[in-house]
Design a protein around this motif. Sequence first.
Motif, PDB file in Angstrom:
ATOM      1  N   GLU A 314       0.892  -1.255   0.025  1.00 42.05           N
ATOM      2  CA  GLU A 314       0.035   0.035  -0.120  1.00 42.05           C
ATOM      3  C   GLU A 314       0.942   1.312   0.068  1.00 42.05           C
ATOM      4  OE1 GLU A 314       0.030  -2.248   2.499  1.00 42.05           O
ATOM      5  OE2 GLU A 314      -0.528  -1.402   4.720  1.00 42.05           O
ATOM      6  N   PHE A 315       1.782   1.304   0.661  1.00 43.04           N
ATOM      7  CA  PHE A 315       2.893   2.492   0.632  1.00 43.04           C
ATOM      8  C   PHE A 315       4.291   1.882   1.089  1.00 43.04           C
ATOM      9  CE2 PHE A 315       0.212   3.281   4.324  1.00 43.04           C
ATOM     10  CZ  PHE A 315       0.831   2.569   5.286  1.00 43.04           C
ATOM     11  N   GLY A 316       5.254   3.026   0.501  1.00 45.93           N
ATOM     12  CA  GLY A 316       6.543   2.363   1.277  1.00 45.93           C
ATOM     13  C   GLY A 316       6.954   3.061   2.613  1.00 45.93           C
ATOM     14  N   ARG A 317       7.957   3.229   3.193  1.00 41.77           N
ATOM     15  CA  ARG A 317       8.105   3.575   4.261  1.00 41.77           C
ATOM     16  C   ARG A 317       9.058   4.941   4.351  1.00 41.77           C
ATOM     17  NH1 ARG A 317       5.440  -0.063   7.155  1.00 41.77           N
ATOM     18  NH2 ARG A 317       6.315   0.783   9.575  1.00 41.77           N
ATOM     19  N   THR A 318       9.196   5.579   5.509  1.00 44.61           N
ATOM     20  CA  THR A 318      10.108   6.860   5.738  1.00 44.61           C
ATOM     21  C   THR A 318      11.705   6.499   5.300  1.00 44.61           C
ATOM     22  OG1 THR A 318      10.223   6.230   8.014  1.00 44.61           O
ATOM     23  CG2 THR A 318       8.664   7.953   7.411  1.00 44.61           C
ATOM     24  N   VAL A 319      12.352   7.490   4.770  1.00 51.15           N
ATOM     25  CA  VAL A 319      13.752   7.172   4.578  1.00 51.15           C
ATOM     26  C   VAL A 319      14.409   7.082   5.623  1.00 51.15           C
ATOM     27  CG1 VAL A 319      15.527   8.461   3.180  1.00 51.15           C
ATOM     28  CG2 VAL A 319      13.301   8.421   1.915  1.00 51.15           C
ATOM     29  N   ARG A 320      14.224   8.004   6.435  1.00 49.56           N
ATOM     30  CA  ARG A 320      15.181   8.107   7.749  1.00 49.56           C
ATOM     31  C   ARG A 320      14.666   6.903   8.831  1.00 49.56           C
ATOM     32  NH1 ARG A 320      15.659  13.239   6.042  1.00 49.56           N
ATOM     33  NH2 ARG A 320      13.449  13.765   6.870  1.00 49.56           N
ATOM     34  N   GLU A 321      15.348   6.253   9.225  1.00 48.37           N
ATOM     35  CA  GLU A 321      15.227   5.264  10.670  1.00 48.37           C
ATOM     36  C   GLU A 321      14.491   6.180  11.529  1.00 48.37           C
ATOM     37  OE1 GLU A 321      18.665   3.074  10.778  1.00 48.37           O
ATOM     38  OE2 GLU A 321      18.046   2.974  12.745  1.00 48.37           O
ATOM     39  N   ASN A 322      13.573   5.540  12.329  1.00 43.99           N
ATOM     40  CA  ASN A 322      13.024   6.233  13.540  1.00 43.99           C
ATOM     41  C   ASN A 322      13.788   5.934  14.801  1.00 43.99           C
ATOM     42  OD1 ASN A 322      12.192   3.777  14.430  1.00 43.99           O
ATOM     43  ND2 ASN A 322       9.924   3.894  13.582  1.00 43.99           N
ATOM     44  N   GLY A 323      13.424   6.360  15.868  1.00 44.97           N
ATOM     45  CA  GLY A 323      13.889   6.229  17.185  1.00 44.97           C
ATOM     46  C   GLY A 323      14.064   4.772  17.642  1.00 44.97           C
ATOM     47  N   THR A 324      13.130   3.958  17.089  1.00 48.04           N
ATOM     48  CA  THR A 324      13.106   2.580  17.677  1.00 48.04           C
ATOM     49  C   THR A 324      13.862   1.500  16.527  1.00 48.04           C
ATOM     50  OG1 THR A 324      10.936   2.587  16.865  1.00 48.04           O
ATOM     51  CG2 THR A 324      11.125   2.826  19.067  1.00 48.04           C
ATOM     52  N   LYS A 325      14.608   2.197  15.783  1.00 49.26           N
ATOM     53  CA  LYS A 325      15.333   1.438  14.736  1.00 49.26           C
ATOM     54  C   LYS A 325      14.307   0.601  13.778  1.00 49.26           C
ATOM     55  CE  LYS A 325      19.562   0.152  17.513  1.00 49.26           C
ATOM     56  NZ  LYS A 325      19.429   1.327  18.352  1.00 49.26           N
ATOM     57  N   GLY A 326      13.485   1.438  13.469  1.00 50.56           N
ATOM     58  CA  GLY A 326      12.454   0.790  12.531  1.00 50.56           C
ATOM     59  C   GLY A 326      11.995   2.052  11.397  1.00 50.56           C
ATOM     60  N   THR A 327      10.961   1.928  10.721  1.00 51.90           N
ATOM     61  CA  THR A 327      10.536   3.038   9.863  1.00 51.90           C
ATOM     62  C   THR A 327       9.137   3.188   9.860  1.00 51.90           C
ATOM     63  OG1 THR A 327      10.334   1.289   7.982  1.00 51.90           O
ATOM     64  CG2 THR A 327      12.489   2.645   8.224  1.00 51.90           C
ATOM     65  N   ASP A 328       8.661   4.542   9.713  1.00 55.28           N
ATOM     66  CA  ASP A 328       7.416   4.506   9.660  1.00 55.28           C
ATOM     67  C   ASP A 328       6.771   4.785   8.348  1.00 55.28           C
ATOM     68  OD1 ASP A 328       7.125   4.836  12.578  1.00 55.28           O
ATOM     69  OD2 ASP A 328       8.214   6.814  12.483  1.00 55.28           O
ATOM     70  N   HIS A 329       5.298   4.915   8.277  1.00 52.54           N
ATOM     71  CA  HIS A 329       4.619   4.828   7.094  1.00 52.54           C
ATOM     72  C   HIS A 329       5.041   5.964   6.198  1.00 52.54           C
ATOM     73  CE1 HIS A 329       0.846   3.158   9.464  1.00 52.54           C
ATOM     74  NE2 HIS A 329       1.842   2.488   9.407  1.00 52.54           N
ATOM     75  N   GLY A 330       5.421   5.410   4.949  1.00 50.70           N
ATOM     76  CA  GLY A 330       5.762   6.286   3.822  1.00 50.70           C
ATOM     77  C   GLY A 330       5.092   6.649   2.748  1.00 50.70           C
ATOM     78  N   THR A 331       5.764   6.812   1.633  1.00 46.11           N
ATOM     79  CA  THR A 331       4.936   6.974  -0.103  1.00 46.11           C
ATOM     80  C   THR A 331       5.506   6.032  -0.755  1.00 46.11           C
ATOM     81  OG1 THR A 331       4.464   9.134   0.713  1.00 46.11           O
ATOM     82  CG2 THR A 331       4.031   8.560  -1.288  1.00 46.11           C
ATOM     83  N   GLY A 332       6.854   6.495  -1.578  1.00 43.51           N
ATOM     84  CA  GLY A 332       7.312   5.604  -2.546  1.00 43.51           C
ATOM     85  C   GLY A 332       7.690   4.408  -1.971  1.00 43.51           C
ATOM     86  N   GLY A 333       7.941   3.175  -2.916  1.00 45.05           N
ATOM     87  CA  GLY A 333       8.287   1.986  -2.378  1.00 45.05           C
ATOM     88  C   GLY A 333       8.662   1.125  -3.489  1.00 45.05           C
ATOM     89  N   VAL A 334       8.835  -0.220  -3.243  1.00 41.82           N
ATOM     90  CA  VAL A 334       9.262  -1.004  -4.527  1.00 41.82           C
ATOM     91  C   VAL A 334       7.898  -2.060  -4.523  1.00 41.82           C
ATOM     92  CG1 VAL A 334      10.283  -2.951  -3.162  1.00 41.82           C
ATOM     93  CG2 VAL A 334      11.290  -2.073  -5.116  1.00 41.82           C
ATOM     94  N   MET A 335       8.105  -2.336  -6.046  1.00 41.32           N
ATOM     95  CA  MET A 335       7.005  -3.298  -6.245  1.00 41.32           C
ATOM     96  C   MET A 335       7.958  -4.561  -6.885  1.00 41.32           C
ATOM     97  SD  MET A 335       4.582  -2.912  -9.684  1.00 41.32           S
ATOM     98  CE  MET A 335       3.295  -4.028 -10.102  1.00 41.32           C
ATOM     99  N   VAL A 336       7.580  -5.715  -6.539  1.00 46.00           N
ATOM    100  CA  VAL A 336       8.550  -6.805  -6.978  1.00 46.00           C
ATOM    101  C   VAL A 336       7.703  -7.770  -8.187  1.00 46.00           C
ATOM    102  CG1 VAL A 336       9.271  -9.183  -6.162  1.00 46.00           C
ATOM    103  CG2 VAL A 336       8.994  -7.393  -4.387  1.00 46.00           C
ATOM    104  N   LEU A 337       8.658  -7.875  -9.075  1.00 45.22           N
ATOM    105  CA  LEU A 337       8.079  -8.540 -10.238  1.00 45.22           C
ATOM    106  C   LEU A 337       9.161 -10.043 -10.340  1.00 45.22           C
ATOM    107  CD1 LEU A 337       8.762  -5.534 -12.756  1.00 45.22           C
ATOM    108  CD2 LEU A 337       6.536  -6.329 -11.584  1.00 45.22           C
TER     109      LEU A 337
END
Lengths: 408, 472
Positions: A314-337
């Motif tokens: 549904e969406f990619g994730r934030t470019v920068r890592e967050n404070g808990t070594k994860g990432t938050d909801h973002g926009t651009g992402g990757v599609m796998v073929l």
Amino acid sequence: MTHILSRRGFMMRSAAIGCSLAASPLVTPMTFASAPWDNRLVVIILRGGLDGLDAVRPWGDPDFVNARPSLATERDPALALDNYFGLHPALAPLMPLWQAGELGFVHAASQPYRDKRSHFDGQDLLEAGLASREGGLRDGWLNRMLQGVPNVTADTTYAIGREDMLLTRGAALVLRWTPEVDIGLSAQGLMLMELTMQDDPMLAQAMAQAVNLADQDGDPVVMADEQDMMEGMAADQKVLKGSKSHERIADFAAQQLRQDARITSFSIGGWDTHANQSRVLAKPLSKLADTILRLKDGVGANVWGKTTVIAMTEFGRTVRENGTKGTDHGTGGVMVLSGGALRGGKVYGRWPGLSEAALYDRRDLMPTDDVRRWAAWAMRGSFGLSRDHLERVVFPGLDLADDPNMLL
Amino acid sequence: MGGRRKRKGGHVAFDPIIAETRFGCGLSPVVRPPETIAEILDGTSQPSHVETQYPIASFDHYLTRVLVLGEARKKIRAKNGPDKAQELRKQLRVFLRASAVDQRHWLVQSMLRRSSTDAGFRERLAFFWADHFTAKGKRQALRYSSAPYAESAIRPHLTGRFEDMLIAAVTHPLMLSFLDQEKSVGPASPFALKRQAKQFGLNENLAREVLELHTLGVAGPYSQTDVRQLAELFAGLQWKTDVGLAYRPEIAEPGAERVLGKWYGSQQGQLADIHAVLRDLARHPSTARHIAHKLAVHFVSDAPDDALVRAIEAAYLDTDGHLPAVYHAMLSHTLSWQGAGNVKQPVEFVGSSLRALGFAQSDATALEDKNVKTQFLAPLLLMGQPWEGATGPDGWSEDDQQWASPQGLAARPQWALSLPEILPQARPDPREFVRVALGPDAPERVVFAAGAAESRREGIALVLMSPAFQRH
């Protein structure tokens, strides 16, 4: 569980107890009309927001490593896709497919949904194939694709898994099945059920089809006795909760695609990696790799050569890592073929860069392409659907633009 | 159909078995079926004892808990710690986990209501109308509030006028959230004009669904202009956690709006204008037709005889949608008592199975929360009807074919076979159970199958899987 019977065993055993099974609609294989196409399409929905930047890492981008101190730590040359991108280690089992040209990606892509970054809206819109909720969400794009195509039968398209996916919902016939369902009755019980249903064609037919499907999904359709039944149900409960359900789904999908099915869809969850992503993301990525490999093995070389797999989120994730070594909801992402029909070995798309000014909303990977366009070209390439049908009915308002030439 | 009792002659013969199966929650070993249509209708006219005996939280009560959550989160936000985001997430997670436990508890409560009610039609109507006005939490904090919503917005209006239920549902916080009304702002409202950079505007979602789903129906005589005008009229409908519905005139679109040819509203927006348009929509002939058809489809047949629909519709029009008169028209029509009956939806199948086995408070008490997941939530999902999980505002399908899908149907015996785990005390003899579940005239073949089953467990499952039980 030595007494568990396959359907074949069931027929022999039942013959022994004197029932005329040949005439039984519950155990007679269904015959299906021929499918309208020969190519195969597998659509996988990745629920939760796959972090495209971690799955397909843009090592060549000067801002990548800085944005992700705990995630972008080790650039393994064995996982290099080209001079710029490299795979996540959990996708390593797919390297042979990459080398064979059977794996590809579209990077910096997304659906048109922006800003609110809600899973609920994002997944609904991704499956509806629409740019906004205005006007309501009634059916899914995969179903609309089938509408109006001649010779589509219930077994042309399978929606596999527990949930009723919006993607396949709509006026066209789509068969749903999940390998977790077992009828669970003994052979005797199954025959008695057939007896009670014989005056109700609707129920009898659906049950006959269920018996058929249950027979193909990797565990027995009937249980020899109550003990077996209880054990079988306990095993199913485990599968229901456990981590191996994707394997059964992939195997079942492969089996159907080898026969009359041309399209299957299912989803894989677990992508919402807000914390400890270096540990958490490996699990769903392995599932995805495993799923693709099992599909390839399961359909066999001939069918694999006609198969295209697309996996979208549904969406990619934030470019920068967050404070808990994860990432938050973002926009651009990757599609796998993937697939034997794919012109793979390539990261498609236009890379926008990760400098702060290049980001969407100064936080997300800027989407430079619409994932629906790639899905549309996969369908056009596989099934020869018209541009008009794709731009007007399947994805209303979408501009297909130039052919990315993604299929062989 | 083999299972159905034959009617004598062409007249309605009131049949207590059909009354309890088609218009109730199914036959029970402990509750006797109704004996007259009047008895069915009397039972619906007031809250029955099961509603107090097996309570479900009101929506107000649910909101007070959301309020507590909001306060806690406000406190965390005010701090300036490094783990703020994590703490906020944790707070929400704890709330959601507790709310999910509540949701499962309310599921069991609603099954107890179905199992032990002596006013089965009321339970069926509550489900029908909650589905007609499907709403569910879009904001995380409201995710588990569908049962409280039905308790507060639907049940009090089951035997009132349709327009009162319409108003209660459409202006309910959960509906405003579900259908994006909380995002809708009149583009020329004082609020939007002050913040032009933000480009506030209308969201048509609620207006469209009110016309298409709740009132006129998709074939109704409305245009995109009516949708737009109604959306303008709705602008201002908002809610707050502490007070519930909160109309905000400053975001209403100034000026009057014209919906289906009639003008509503004025320079200053007010809630009364919204009530007025909803009352008019409720009394519209297309709405009468839509509701009459939907009731007949839900209770009688996917393809109801037009004479039946017209009779219900006439009662609706005669009384401006007074629901007891509408129900009476349906129940007193010969055609309502004929035919093989619809395939039960999974929730109805599960509910009526439990009722046939006498599911009671003691069983519910023994049921652990985690088992509600495996024995109710997962099976309902496999049957195709995840609990409170209709995906769209159009609710559940009425199409038999949808419920008699291979997967959906196969999941039913799978669940039925697990019933001894849910009801360890209920070990009836299948040969007797077949008469309890299907009545004294149970079809021969089912009686035979019940007796020929190789175990009690299978015998019971076979009775529950028979067309006579699967349909109602």
